[in-house]
Structure formats: structure tokens, C-alpha cells
Design a protein around this motif. Structure first.
Motif, mmCIF file in Angstrom:
data_model
loop_
_atom_site.group_PDB
_atom_site.id
_atom_site.type_symbol
_atom_site.label_atom_id
_atom_site.label_comp_id
_atom_site.label_asym_id
_atom_site.label_seq_id
_atom_site.Cartn_x
_atom_site.Cartn_y
_atom_site.Cartn_z
ATOM 1 N N VAL A 180 5.464 -4.125 -1.829
ATOM 2 C CA VAL A 180 5.194 -5.124 -0.793
ATOM 3 C C VAL A 180 5.066 -4.443 0.567
ATOM 4 O O VAL A 180 4.098 -4.667 1.311
ATOM 5 C CB VAL A 180 6.313 -6.188 -0.757
ATOM 6 N N GLY A 236 1.760 -2.412 1.070
ATOM 7 C CA GLY A 236 0.592 -3.249 1.353
ATOM 8 C C GLY A 236 0.628 -3.803 2.763
ATOM 9 O O GLY A 236 -0.373 -3.784 3.488
ATOM 10 N N LEU A 237 1.807 -4.281 3.170
ATOM 11 C CA LEU A 237 1.913 -4.885 4.510
ATOM 12 C C LEU A 237 1.673 -3.858 5.613
ATOM 13 O O LEU A 237 0.981 -4.142 6.598
ATOM 14 C CB LEU A 237 3.297 -5.538 4.690
ATOM 15 N N ALA A 295 -0.091 -1.112 5.432
ATOM 16 C CA ALA A 295 -1.521 -0.763 5.454
ATOM 17 C C ALA A 295 -2.300 -1.828 6.237
ATOM 18 O O ALA A 295 -3.154 -1.509 7.066
ATOM 19 C CB ALA A 295 -2.058 -0.636 4.029
#
Lengths: 406, 406
Positions: B76, B79-80, B82
Motif C-alpha cells: 500500500v 503505491g501511495l 509513487a
């Protein structure tokens, strides 16, 4: 040995107790002599939390990163359910989309499954292990994580049932099956024992949100028998099957209605080639879906009136857009009405029986309900009426077609 | 172009605002002309939540399923972060352990990294993309997800720095560096500008939980320069480097203490071959780690007294076990004391300077502090003393070795 794929949605795995209850239910199926594979959604609320994080970090987020974040929800449930099954003495192992692999295209956040290599799962099931598969996710050719869109775990389950040549795909959800109409409105609605794929597709497209549309298409194309049933009660649900399997086919299987409609009428549109493209082109470019379309021949001869429906949420935007294009389209006036509802009767029996539509119009007329727009498909008749008559129309038609519970 | 690996721990990415702050900090490094790769932990609290779920589902859970569940936390954050970087206009992409891949052994929940194929990351960095790597996770030869144990993201960062031939590995945490002693106890403790790998290892083993021990070993073996610094302030931290790089080497770099010790003494143990195995064998089998061991020659001639320490949490179990084995071991009496503390002085300077230990004993004696047990390594002297004197001893030694801040 009968082989089943069982899919449990978010409310079915919302907390640790429910995950344990799901494990107990899977164990009963295993003990009864079935080979079982399980597909799980994220714990209810988990996906929304992850989507909220993504939106807070970057509103215009990269959909491939979005998929990395949200796919984690199903990963957690898959691991937890495998543990819960082991705790009950059932050999189990989790599989993530990329581990199987479930190959998809690269359309992140709404990817389509291209291919599933089910050989590892097949081997595990032969050896008595229950595979627990994280739904909703796959892997693209470039090795990145993809997700299948809202309701995508239904599609994962049906696709796996096809790949594993399962005898049935059970979709456990918070309703106990597919009803002849919405029981909150039509008190005499009853649960259908069976429904055809085609009817299910029409149901989904007119607002009965039981299964993701794509999962029904996939089941139809691969002949996967699907059952929709409750996670919380132990009663048979509704079987979604091919038309040939239905023994006693009713003429009409269901009456649905959708309040998510708004009507737009363009008056005195020039009746010449290309005018429809001039109207619907700009709407499509603005991502506004148009549903029912009716064109009336105007009394004045060289112009016509055009009526169509859009989603209620798009109405203001659509009207503004049409007013912008008034000179290029060429029309007299634009009228709009958000107080409408679309009522549909659905049934594969219509294919062989004429008169279903006429019966519908007569029943509505008897109640003084005016029909504004009519559209039909092979197995569906839809009418647009004043919103105030929605419940009356649904109940009337439910009785007309003999659907009322005894 | 200088190449950096930056690792951000759980408190550094605890919420959306902090993730954005991390992105801003990474952007500053990129703007300053660095090639940067980032390693992230799970959002603070996320891992504990996932572990709680796992324990609630099945206390005796399968560690491979445990890894599937807990690895989702880092997924999680990757992804955040990035997305947050992209929001600032910095090209970025997340990588999960299996995507790189970071290959590990199959020792789930405490896996060791075997090999990293950094070619994709290397290419991305050459092209100006910041790779954001989910820490703490890898993939075993059988394709399953593994995790590296508590603090494993430190190890991911150092291993990647080695594989990417980075000029430095920055570990951002909630302390701003390595101190000469615990500033909460020794008010004149000061931040070290530099510390050697060996000293850092000894610090970690005696309770200064700044870096995962394995990450320091890895940095030492691959010559990776590591900096420990604060996520919340923009000040230089502590550089962990090889001994040759240290210009002005102090004799002692740090004074640490650990309250997690308890002392056990066996009186009148038969002084014969095999007796030590008879004592420590059963403790090892029961998974009780023994730390300091001292054997005194007894005045009575044919027996000896044996003193050793165990973790405080293991004391009751250890004593019970020893009493069970009294007849097979053969000893007179067992004494135990949980009110002890281990105080250590650490410094590579000890290698070349005699007298460090003697200076320590004299300083403690001057304060009337009795030493119960002594152990030494090449660069460390540890003493066990009465717990009541812990702070006094730490402050005294800090002054003795000239570590006090001006």
C-alpha cells in the motif's frame, strides 16, 4: 468428485468472525465430498479506505499505482481465510492473481481477463488442498498488478470456474438470490429458483446489482452454472443457467425499475442526414451515456422531435452541452425532465410469445399511467413513465404476469 | 550522478500528509541531481493491525500465509508514495518484492535475502524514474511471498543499495541519529557523526534498536555507507562506515544499557565434563537464549558455581526447567535475580588500547557500584550490576570516557 468454486463478497468476510464462518461453510462442502476453490473479496470497507488514501495522495492518480494499492485488500482476506481453514483442519493455501497467474490486458482498474493458467490450482485440488484466491486482481504482460473493476471478484470466480471445469460457481452475497422484483417495493416479489444468463444480463443492465455484468457474459460464453445465494443463511439461492436447462419457462421472469434516468427532448430538429451524429457525437465525447432514443415524425414535415434518456447525474451537463451546440445541430428548443422512471419486464419467453408488450401497455393504461418512451429488446420491454407511478407500475406488472407469491 | 537509496520507516509514512512530506523530501534530492531509489515500510500501525487479524483467525497460523497478509502493508505505501511523487512531477513507479525480484530463502517471517536482480530498477533510474520499493518482502523459489522479520525494510534498503551500487543508503527514522547513550537517561549524550559497522552491530545487540542487525551485517559485508537520520528534521544524521573511514577514532563510542536481563546462579555444580551441556542443552531446546556466562571455582574443590543471564521474560520458565533437571544436572541450589541491568561500553578503539576495561571497573567502584558479572568482546565490555544503579552507571561511564557534550 463434484468441483465447486465459491466466491464470498466483502460483507461475507467483513471481520474475523465472518471469515471463520466462511471457513466453516467451506469445510462443510469439503466434508460433503466436494473439491472446492474459494475466491474472496476485500473485507467490507477495506477497498473504500484504500481508494480514499489514493484520492487523498493524488486525485489524478496513476491507475497502475491505484491497482497496486487496492489489490492489497483481497490479498489480506485470502491469507486470513487460508489460515482459518487450516485452523479447522482443512488443508488450504492462498493464491494471488500474479501467482496463478490470471493474465489480463493492461487496462488498469478495469482490466479484462485474457487467460488463466489453472494447472497449479488444479493440482492442489486433486491433492485435497483448498485454494483460496484473491479476487479482483490479475497481472498484465508487463508484470504489473491489475484490477478488474467494481464487482471484479465475481468475474474472477466465474473465470476460474471455467478454467477449473467446475460443476458450479456459487456467489455468496448479502441477498439470498435473484427476485422477480425489488422486495422492498413489490411485497409479493419472490425468489427465482432459476434464471437464464440472458435475463440476468438484462436485469443487471436495468439496475439489479447482484452480479457484475461481465461475470454473467463470461458464464454464458463458457456455460458455467452460477448460483447466487446468501452468506448468512443456509438456503438454496437462484441458479443462473442456460435457456435449455430451464424446464418450466415463465413468459416474464422479472419486473425491474430504475430511477437513475432523466429525459431530454429536442424539438424541431432538422430532419436531414447527419443530425443524429451531430447530437450524440458531442455527448459521447463528454462521456455521457445515452440509453433510450426515440424519434418522432413532426407534424410540420421537415423537422422532427427527438427524445432520449441519460443518467440523472449527467442531465445538467448534457443540457448545457446541447445548448452550446444549438446552432451547429439546429433545433428549436430543448426540454428536460428528471422526474421519470424506467420500468422493464424481462423474460426469455418473449421470444416465442407475442403480445407481452401489448399486455404491458394495457395494464399500465388501466391504471391511468401514461407511457412517455418505449424501447424493446428481444427479451425485454422498457417504458419510461412519471416517477410518481414507479411502485404502482411495478406492482401492477408483477401481478399482470402472474409473478406474485401465492 | 550520485546514486542514493532512501528508506522511510513506519512513522515516516504514518498518514497521507507524511507520505506527501516524504515525496517532497525525495523530490529535493532528485532536484539536487541525485539518482534516487526509495524503500518504504508499512504505515505505522498497519502491520500490527494485520498481525492482530492473523492471530485472531488462527493463533498457530501458517507463516507463509502470515507473510501474504502482512506484506500487503508495504504494498500500500509503495503505491501511495509513487502516486505522491507523480503528483509533484517526479516520474515514479512502485515495485513489489516479487516484481524485482528480491529472492529469499523459504524461512517465512524471517527470510534471508539470497539475491536481487536490480536490472529493471537500474534501467528505471537511468531513465530518470524513481523506483519506490515495498520493503520487508521478497519471493521464495516456490513463488510464494516471504517477509524478512521486524525491521526487515532496513535490510531491503541496504541490500538494494549494494545491488544498485549506490553511493549511500539513508535510513530515515524517528530518531535523528545514533547517540553516545540514551538521551532520556544521559542528558549529556550527543549524536555521533560517525560510527563503525562493528560498533553499530554491538549497539544493536545490546538494545539500541536503531537498525535491524542483519542490515548492518549486510552493509559491512558489501561496504555500503549507511546514514541514520530523522524523517522530521532536515539535519545530518550519523554515518555508519568502515573503520578505515573514521578519521578521529574515540576509544569508546557509546555507553548502552539493557534492562531486559535476569541473573541465574547454580550453586555447587559438580565440576566434571559434560555438566555445561547438561545445563544449557535443555534451555536451548526450550528456546531460552543465554547471554553472559561465568563459572567460578568453588572453595570446596570438587564443585563450582555457575552464573548466567537470560531475558527477563524467560526467567520463571528457565528456573522451573532447571529445578526439573536438578537430579540429572546435579547442583546444590538455584538462585535468581531479576533486578539487574547490563551496562556496556563499545568502541573499536579498544582493539589498540589496553586499560579500557580497568578504567570502567575503577569508575564504577568509585561510585560504590558492585559488579556481578563481566563479559567482554573485542570491542565491548559489559557488566551486570544492580538495576538501581543503571542510570548512575551510564552517566558515570559517559563522563569517564569523555563522551559528554560540551
Amino acid at each position: 468428485m463434484p468441483r465447486l468454486v465459491k466466491k464470498f463478497g466483502g460483507t461475507s468476510v467483513a471481520d474475523v468472525q465472518r471469515i471463520k464462518a466462511v471457513a466453516a461453510r467451506v469445510k462443510r462442502a469439503v466434508d460433503a465430498g466436494h473439491e472446492v476453490a474459494v475466491v474472496v473479496s476485500a473485507m467490507a470497507g477495506a477497498t473504500n479506505q484504500l481508494v480514499d488514501y489514493a484520492n487523498a495522495v493524488n486525485v489524478l492518480h496513476d491507475s497502475s499505482e491505484h491497482d497496486v494499492v487496492v489489490a492489497s485488500g483481497e490479498q489480506v482476506t485470502a491469507g486470513l481465510l487460508a489460515m482459518a481453514l487450516q485452523d479447522l483442519g482443512v488443508p488450504a493455501r492462498s493464491w494471488l492473481g500474479w501467482q496463478i497467474p490470471i493474465r489480463t490486458d493492461t487496462a488498469h482498474s478495469r482490466a479484462r481477463i485474457l487467460d488463466i493458467d489453472a494447472s497449479d490450482l488444479d493440482r492442489a485440488m486433486h491433492e485435497g488442498t483448498v485454494p483460496v484466491i484473491a479476487g479482483f486482481q490479475g497481472i498484465a504482460a508487463d508484470g504489473r498488478v491489475t484490477t478488474l473493476g467494481r464487482g471484479g471478484s465475481d468475474t474472477t470466480a466465474v473465470a476460474l470456474a471455467a478454467a477449473l471445469k467446475a460443476d458450479r460457481c456459487d456467489i455468496y452475497t448479502d441477498v439470498d438470490g435473484v427476485y422477480t422484483s425489488d422486495p422492498r417495493v413489490v411485497s409479493r416479489a419472490r425468489k427465482l429458483r432459476q434464471i437464464t444468463f440472458e435475463e440476468m444480463l438484462e436485469m443487471a443492465s436495468v439496475g439489479a446489482k447482484v452480479l457484475q455484468t461481465r461475470s454473467v457474459e463470461l458464464a454464458m460464453n463458457h456455460g458455467v452454472r452460477v448460483q447466487v445465494l446468501s452468506s448468512f443463511e443456509d438456503v438454496p439461492g437462484t441458479m443462473v443457467v442456460s435457456e435449455e436447462e430451464i424446464v418450466e419457462q415463465a413468459l416474464v421472469s422479472g419486473v425491474t425499475y430504475s430511477r437513475d434516468e432523466a429525459k431530454i427532448t429536442l424539438l424541431r430538429v432538422a430532419d436531414k442526414p447527419g443530425v443524429a451524429a451531430g447530437i450524440f457525437g458531442p455527448l459521447a465525447e463528454a462521456n455521457i451515456n445515452v440509453d433510450m432514443i426515440v424519434q418522432n415524425i413532426s407534424a410540420e414535415g421537415d423537422t422532427t422531435d427527438l427524445t432520449f434518456t441519460v443518467a440523472k447525474a449527467d442531465l445538467a451537463r448534457a443540457v448545457a452541452l446541447l445548448e452550446e451546440c444549438r446552432s451547429s445541430i439546429g433545433y428549436g428548443n430543448v426540454l428536460s425532465d428528471a422526474n421519470v422512471v424506467k420500468v422493464s419486464v424481462i423474460g426469455v419467453g418473449m421470444r416465442s410469445h407475442a403480445g407481452i408488450a401489448a399486455q404491458m401497455f394495457r395494464a399500465l393504461a388501466d391504471k391511468g399511467i401514461n407511457i412517455q418512451v418505449i424501447t424493446t429488446s428481444e427479451i425485454k420491454v422498457s417504458v419510461l413513465i412519471d416517477e410518481a407511478y414507479a411502485e404502482l407500475a411495478a406492482r401492477t406488472l408483477h401481478t399482470t404476469y402472474g409473478l406474485d407469491a401465492a
